[in-house]
Design an enzyme around this catalytic site. Structure first.
Site, PDB file in Angstrom:
ATOM      1  N   GLY C  47      22.169 -66.800 -20.900  1.00 22.57           N
ATOM      2  CA  GLY C  47      23.358 -67.564 -21.272  1.00 22.57           C
ATOM      3  C   GLY C  47      23.212 -68.333 -22.579  1.00 22.57           C
ATOM      4  CB  CYS C 131      28.804 -74.643 -16.832  1.00 23.31           C
ATOM      5  SG  CYS C 131      27.912 -73.149 -17.145  1.00 23.31           S
ATOM      6  N   GLY C 244      23.844 -59.736  -7.034  1.00 24.63           N
ATOM      7  CA  GLY C 244      23.314 -60.612  -5.992  1.00 24.63           C
ATOM      8  C   GLY C 244      22.364 -59.888  -5.073  1.00 24.63           C
TER       9      GLY C 244
HETATM   10  C1  LIG Z   1      15.990 -67.713 -13.444  1.00 16.51           C
HETATM   11  C2  LIG Z   1      17.443 -67.369 -13.461  1.00 16.51           C
HETATM   12  C3  LIG Z   1      18.236 -67.703 -14.562  1.00 16.51           C
HETATM   13  C4  LIG Z   1      19.578 -67.399 -14.588  1.00 16.51           C
HETATM   14  N1  LIG Z   1      20.331 -67.696 -15.698  1.00 16.51           N
HETATM   15  C5  LIG Z   1      21.648 -67.350 -15.747  1.00 16.51           C
HETATM   16  C6  LIG Z   1      22.427 -67.590 -16.916  1.00 16.51           C
HETATM   17  O1  LIG Z   1      21.934 -68.071 -17.933  1.00 16.51           O
HETATM   18  N2  LIG Z   1      23.750 -67.259 -16.896  1.00 16.51           N
HETATM   19  C7  LIG Z   1      24.335 -66.682 -15.801  1.00 16.51           C
HETATM   20  O2  LIG Z   1      25.526 -66.394 -15.826  1.00 16.51           O
HETATM   21  N3  LIG Z   1      23.612 -66.414 -14.691  1.00 16.51           N
HETATM   22  C8  LIG Z   1      22.293 -66.742 -14.644  1.00 16.51           C
HETATM   23  N4  LIG Z   1      21.548 -66.457 -13.504  1.00 16.51           N
HETATM   24  C9  LIG Z   1      22.207 -65.805 -12.353  1.00 16.51           C
HETATM   25  C10 LIG Z   1      21.951 -64.288 -12.337  1.00 16.51           C
HETATM   26  O3  LIG Z   1      22.489 -63.667 -13.468  1.00 16.51           O
HETATM   27  C11 LIG Z   1      22.550 -63.660 -11.061  1.00 16.51           C
HETATM   28  O4  LIG Z   1      23.944 -63.890 -11.039  1.00 16.51           O
HETATM   29  C12 LIG Z   1      21.948 -64.227  -9.804  1.00 16.51           C
HETATM   30  O5  LIG Z   1      20.583 -64.457  -9.967  1.00 16.51           O
HETATM   31  C13 LIG Z   1      22.161 -63.329  -8.578  1.00 16.51           C
HETATM   32  O6  LIG Z   1      21.587 -62.075  -8.753  1.00 16.51           O
HETATM   33  P1  LIG Z   1      20.115 -61.669  -8.192  1.00 16.51           P
HETATM   34  O7  LIG Z   1      20.085 -62.078  -6.754  1.00 16.51           O
HETATM   35  O8  LIG Z   1      20.007 -60.221  -8.425  1.00 16.51           O
HETATM   36  O9  LIG Z   1      19.138 -62.470  -8.991  1.00 16.51           O
HETATM   37  C14 LIG Z   1      20.185 -66.758 -13.473  1.00 16.51           C
HETATM   38  C15 LIG Z   1      19.392 -66.429 -12.378  1.00 16.51           C
HETATM   39  C16 LIG Z   1      18.039 -66.715 -12.355  1.00 16.51           C
HETATM   40  C17 LIG Z   1      17.240 -66.336 -11.135  1.00 16.51           C
END
Ligand SMILES: Cc1cc2nc3c(=O)[nH]c(=O)nc-3n(C[C@H](O)[C@H](O)[C@H](O)COP(=O)(O)O)c2cc1C
Ligand SMILES: Cc1cc2nc3c(=O)[nH]c(=O)nc-3n(C[C@H](O)[C@H](O)[C@H](O)COP(=O)(O)OP(=O)(O)OC[C@H]3O[C@@H](n4cnc5c(N)ncnc54)[C@H](O)[C@@H]3O)c2cc1C
Ligand SMILES: Cc1cc2nc3c(=O)[nH]c(=O)nc-3n(C[C@H](O)[C@H](O)[C@H](O)COP(=O)(O)OP(=O)(O)OC[C@H]3O[C@@H](n4cnc5c(N)ncnc54)[C@H](O)[C@@H]3O)c2cc1C
Ligand SMILES: Cc1cc2nc3c(=O)[nH]c(=O)nc-3n(C[C@H](O)[C@H](O)[C@H](O)COP(=O)(O)O)c2cc1C
Ligand code: FES
Ligand code: FES
Lengths: 304, 244, 304, 244
Positions: C47, C131, C244
């Protein structure tokens, strides 16, 4: 050192803060071979409705990563059969018996609460508001502050028992609901109920559950439950019971430390029917090790 | 898989099952149900044996365990088969690993019912899937094999094979016991539905608790609505089940 | 059989439906040793905000049952440094580069979107609305339908790129937000972002995260993500991207079957940096086995 | 624990680490970081050794593994120690299993820097916690032991012990390397803060990815704000870290 494990929640005194969560402990008797039920702080029975209910068609459960989805659909014997067939046996147990109730209309809730007023041996009501309100287009009572307040007030108006209201996590701001329910007269809050989820069989391309969606429980949801309990503890002044993903004493202690006065153990009973006794033992061990003589001195001691 | 278990398992009845889970691991998360295949005592210890097929995550993990690994075993659970005191013909109809509880039952019948002939119809997808064959051949008078792909025995479904022979078993002096995929039990139900012969089947459903508490494992019955496979079953009279 | 893996989402054509989720794939280059980035349908970068941000103090992460909590706090180099230092390298990758953006005010979002209009090599914007809006008392944009609509419209008004809006799961009714965001002009929706959670160190009686709460991700949340994607797919007519808890092709296929046009892989990248390549391979294997020649023939084929 | 790994590990530098995870299991969920203790080649295969202490869930699970179990090993990762080409005194200060990367470093220094004296201060809670002692004794000229409970060697903290000797090591011809609990590194920082001696420390922080992508593992530095331990570290010049 003799440890003090008793906690007071909304006029109800429990010998210790470990309760069994509704729907995961049957009517208590199913577990009598596996632990001494007299050890429990409280037993919360399967949710009761005015009339018996069949529930959903199978398949009703599916495993997920560190959790399970269930769509039992609130199958139960009905409040009258509970009083006639299940309660007499439960009266023999020296542990608080709490009736979990639900309905599809506010009148249903009220009637079940009234019927339980005359049932000897019920120590409190737990009102499950995660049910769809059939009269208002199926929106669940618990996800709408106004409805949540209404059903709470209606039950409080008729019941002679302490009223615990059980909140659903499927909301934007659980503190908002908590405050409304507190204002409506609830003696205690318990949270969380299951989080709505889904799972798909990619071979047959059908949902794993006949009901399509189900309620997620187990360790997977613990971080969410703990966060919500912490938020609610900081938002209301009535006691809060923590539920969600508790598998062992360490998990239970996290909830007490953030401020829950008691905890409920749900899905963990399925994996080990004697788990609640282990949790009480290990909680006592932790207290001895830390030199904490009274469990109340631990509750709400999170340092931020 | 052979599991060292508590002495209470000595009382196990054929058709009863165990819930099995790895100690200290959340994968698989829920316990898995398996029929008891045998119970043996050796040197004061009790051993419960299960016969299982790898079909998914849980059984895959179990198949990679090694001697000495720790499991939690809950049981014996549920309602077993009714074993009559006298009976001329005991007919077992097994689909795949459904042979497990029937093998345990056959052992018991051989010991307890004198003079009964025990016949087993055993079906599987292919000859390779005929697990537990040797043991049941050692107990039964006759084992009639069928495989879907014809790689061994009668080619086709086990229920078809049994259907051809059905007239050999008189309604009043035979007992039929079956365990296998639901589709197979449904066919058997159709075959038998006009006959008053005693037939019990062992059903499968996804389970969480195995002790009647979660209401996860229900099956539709003709007169009692949805009942729990783990408590009211897993053994049911075939005519009480609603296979529709 | 040559498989057709390409999908169209909101005017953007991807070579396959597998994307990497924002915040879990750095700026792409961190993973270049572990897989051929050209294989990916899209790379969504960490982001970006108008100014560089330091993020939260450590500890920032803690493991949970089948998941993790993070409170990185949106640390990033800022949109200008991204364009100057990271984008040139990314232009060499033959995969759609998507910029994830966020702000604390609507004006922030607008400015970041405007700056990215002139950045060659960015294929689309993903707007993170999870946010807190500093001007409106810290309520998150994504949990309030009006705010979610406003920020969407503001970004759409200035951006020349396809706009993906990423929804937060911390809401009562995600379909309501989805519909408002669609009406406000979003080209695509992606969901879900992390679910807010908490974890406590019972030895020290402090939160494991310096920030107290964090975002839960990983397989623990998959059932919730899948349910929400299914709900949203049935509520809107623009394309939906599922995110997710996706760990493997089976998980990804569940999302496609319920109707997601593409998926994002997040936390799984941490456990196996080459996982996205494996997912694409195994997805193709599944299609071959099932005789599905075009991935679009699989999308939305859930039988109820 | 010895892990069979890819040939790329032959290039490992002392101070670099690996991320370790059980194949096909979500418990523990995240990979765990461990310093490389040694790398050896045998019969064409490369083996990476780690030395670990059981402190929680993950290390508990690892400790119950058996030979042949499958692990995913990612590495070598991060920035290792700077090894000078000449130097008179190499001083290693190890707290507990912090000895692992220092032991690997000592091996390398012994081979690559001719004429250097390698001195190790090794501290632990008690004599039982002095893992890896034999090996490092085999490499260093002197190993000075201290234990918090006085069960072996100097009673007290390793940094106190080193503090007494500090004047033995001239700023310009000595190099200090340390790895251990943050509290210990903080004390060392205090001891050294007025001296221009070259000192590098290996830091620990919770990690998710180990490759610089998640931003989970940051540590505060004096001039660069929050930087990633896995990428800019784990080895840092002690003066660049903000221990406040
Ligand atoms: C360490 C970390 C940092 C993340 N940073 C962002 C971000 O900067 N912007 C955003 O929209 N989502 C961010 N996310 C959310 C992920 O893009 C995703 O929506 C979320 O982790 C669910 O997917 P997953 O279970 O496959 O990780 C972040 C997730 C993690 C774990
Ligand atoms: C009372 C009872 C006795 C059983 N006895 C045996 C036995 O002796 N030997 C044996 O091999 N299996 C037996 N089963 C079936 C066994 O429980 C399942 O094969 C096992 O739980 C699958 O676990 P898994 O994690 O490998 O599969 P999963 O990954 O959970 O599922 C893989 C496939 O198996 C099916 N399945 C999963 N659980 C069940 C279940 N409980 N019942 C039916 N189908 C299921 C799923 O629908 C899916 O198609 C019995 C089941 C019951 C209820
Ligand atoms: C670069 C690096 C190199 C390391 N090298 C070694 C090594 O050679 N040998 C060794 O035994 N350990 C080493 N560690 C620490 C090791 O990673 C942790 O002990 C391990 O991750 C703990 O896992 P667990 O699941 O057993 O503990 P958990 O249950 O996760 O936690 C138990 C306790 O350990 C602490 N802890 C957990 N993870 C870390 C971490 N990453 N850093 C510091 N403390 C942590 C927690 O705060 C908690 O108090 C290293 C860490 C890093 C970052
Ligand atoms: C099979 C099952 C049935 C449940 N039935 C009820 C119920 O009847 N009433 C109710 O209020 N909660 C019910 N719950 C929710 C639990 O009481 C509990 O809130 C939830 O499972 C989270 O706790 P856990 O993670 O410890 O299981 C049920 C949960 C499960 C798994
Ligand atoms: S498995 Fe729980 S009631 Fe049968
Ligand atoms: S562990 Fe992910 S950035 Fe360091």
């Amino acid at each position: 050192m003799k440890l003090k494990m008793g906690v007071d929640i909304g006029g109800l005194t429990l010998k210790n803060p470990v309760m069994t969560a509704s729907g995961t402990f049957g009517y208590g008797e199913e577990y009598s071979d596996y632990l001494d039920l007299n050890r429990l702080g409280a037993i919360i029975v399967k949710g009761l409705s005015l009339e018996p209910r069949d529930g959903n068609q199978p398949p009703r459960i599916i495993e997920t990563a560190s959790g399970m989805l269930n769509a039992v659909g609130l199958q139960n014997v009905g409040v009258r059969a509970f009083i006639d067939d299940k309660l007499p046996w439960l009266r023999g147990i020296d542990s608080a018996i709490i009736a979990n109730i639900f309905g599809e209309t506010i009148e249903d809730y009220v009637k079940v609460a009234e019927i339980l007023n005359d049932a000897e041996g019920v120590a409190a009501l737990e009102v499950n508001i995660s049910c769809p309100n059939v009269k208002r287009g199926g929106i669940t009572f618990g996800s709408d502050p106004a409805l949540a307040g209404e059903v709470t007030r209606a039950v409080k108006d008729v019941s002679h028992l302490p009223v615990i209201v059980k909140l659903t996590p499927n909301v934007t701001d659980i503190t908002q609901i908590a405050r409304v329910v507190e204002a409506a007269g609830a003696d205690v809050l318990s949270l969380i109920n299951t989080i709505t989820g889904m799972s798909v069989d990619i071979e047959k391309r059908v949902p794993h559950l006949e009901n399509v969606t189900g309620g997620l429980s187990g360790p997977a949801i613990k971080p969410v439950a703990l966060r919500m309990v912490w938020e609610v503890v900081n938002a209301v002044s009535i006691p809060v019971i923590g539920v969600g993903g508790i598998m062992n004493a360490r998990d239970a202690l996290e909830f007490l430390i953030v401020g829950a006065k008691a905890v409920q153990v749900g899905t963990a009973n399925f994996l080990n029917p004697g788990v609640t006794a282990d949790i009480i033992d290990d909680m006592e061990k932790y207290m001895s090790e830390k030199g904490i003589g009274d469990i109340n001195d631990l509750i709400g001691t999170l340092k931020i | 898989m052979v599991l060292k278990a508590s002495a209470s398992f000595r009382e196990s009845l054929p058709g009863q099952f165990v819930m099995v889970r790895m100690t200290d691991s959340n994968a698989p998360f829920l316990s898995r149900p398996f029929s008891i295949y045998s119970v043996r005592s050796r040197g004061g210890d009790t051993f419960v044996e299960i016969l299982y097929k790898v079909v998914g995550k849980g059984t895959d993990i179990f198949s990679r365990l090694r001697e000495g690994d720790a499991m939690n075993v809950l049981g014996p659970l549920g309602r077993g088969f009714d074993v009559p005191s006298t009976c001329k013909k005991i007919v077992l109809i097994a689909g795949g690993v459904g042979v497990a509880p029937l093998s345990f039952l056959a052992e018991r019948c051989e010991k307890e019912i004198s003079g009964a002939e025990i016949i087993c119809y055993m079906g599987a997808g292919s000859s390779k899937a005929l697990a537990g064959l040797d043991r049941i051949e050692g107990i039964c008078s006759v084992v009639k094999i069928s495989t879907d792909d014809g790689s061994r025995g009668h080619p086709g479904l086990v229920t078809e094979f049994f259907g051809h022979d059905m007239e050999l078993y008189a309604d009043n002096d035979s007992r039929i016991y079956s365990c296998g995929p639901t589709q197979m039990l449904r066919s058997l139900h159709k075959l038998l539905k006009d006959r008053p012969v005693a037939c019990q089947v062992s059903l499968e459903e996804r389970m969480a608790c195995g002790i009647g508490a979660c209401l996860g494992c229900v099956v539709k019955t003709k007169s009692d609505g949805l009942v729990r496979v783990c408590k009211e079953g897993p053994v049911f009279d075939i005519n009480s089940v609603d296979f529709s």
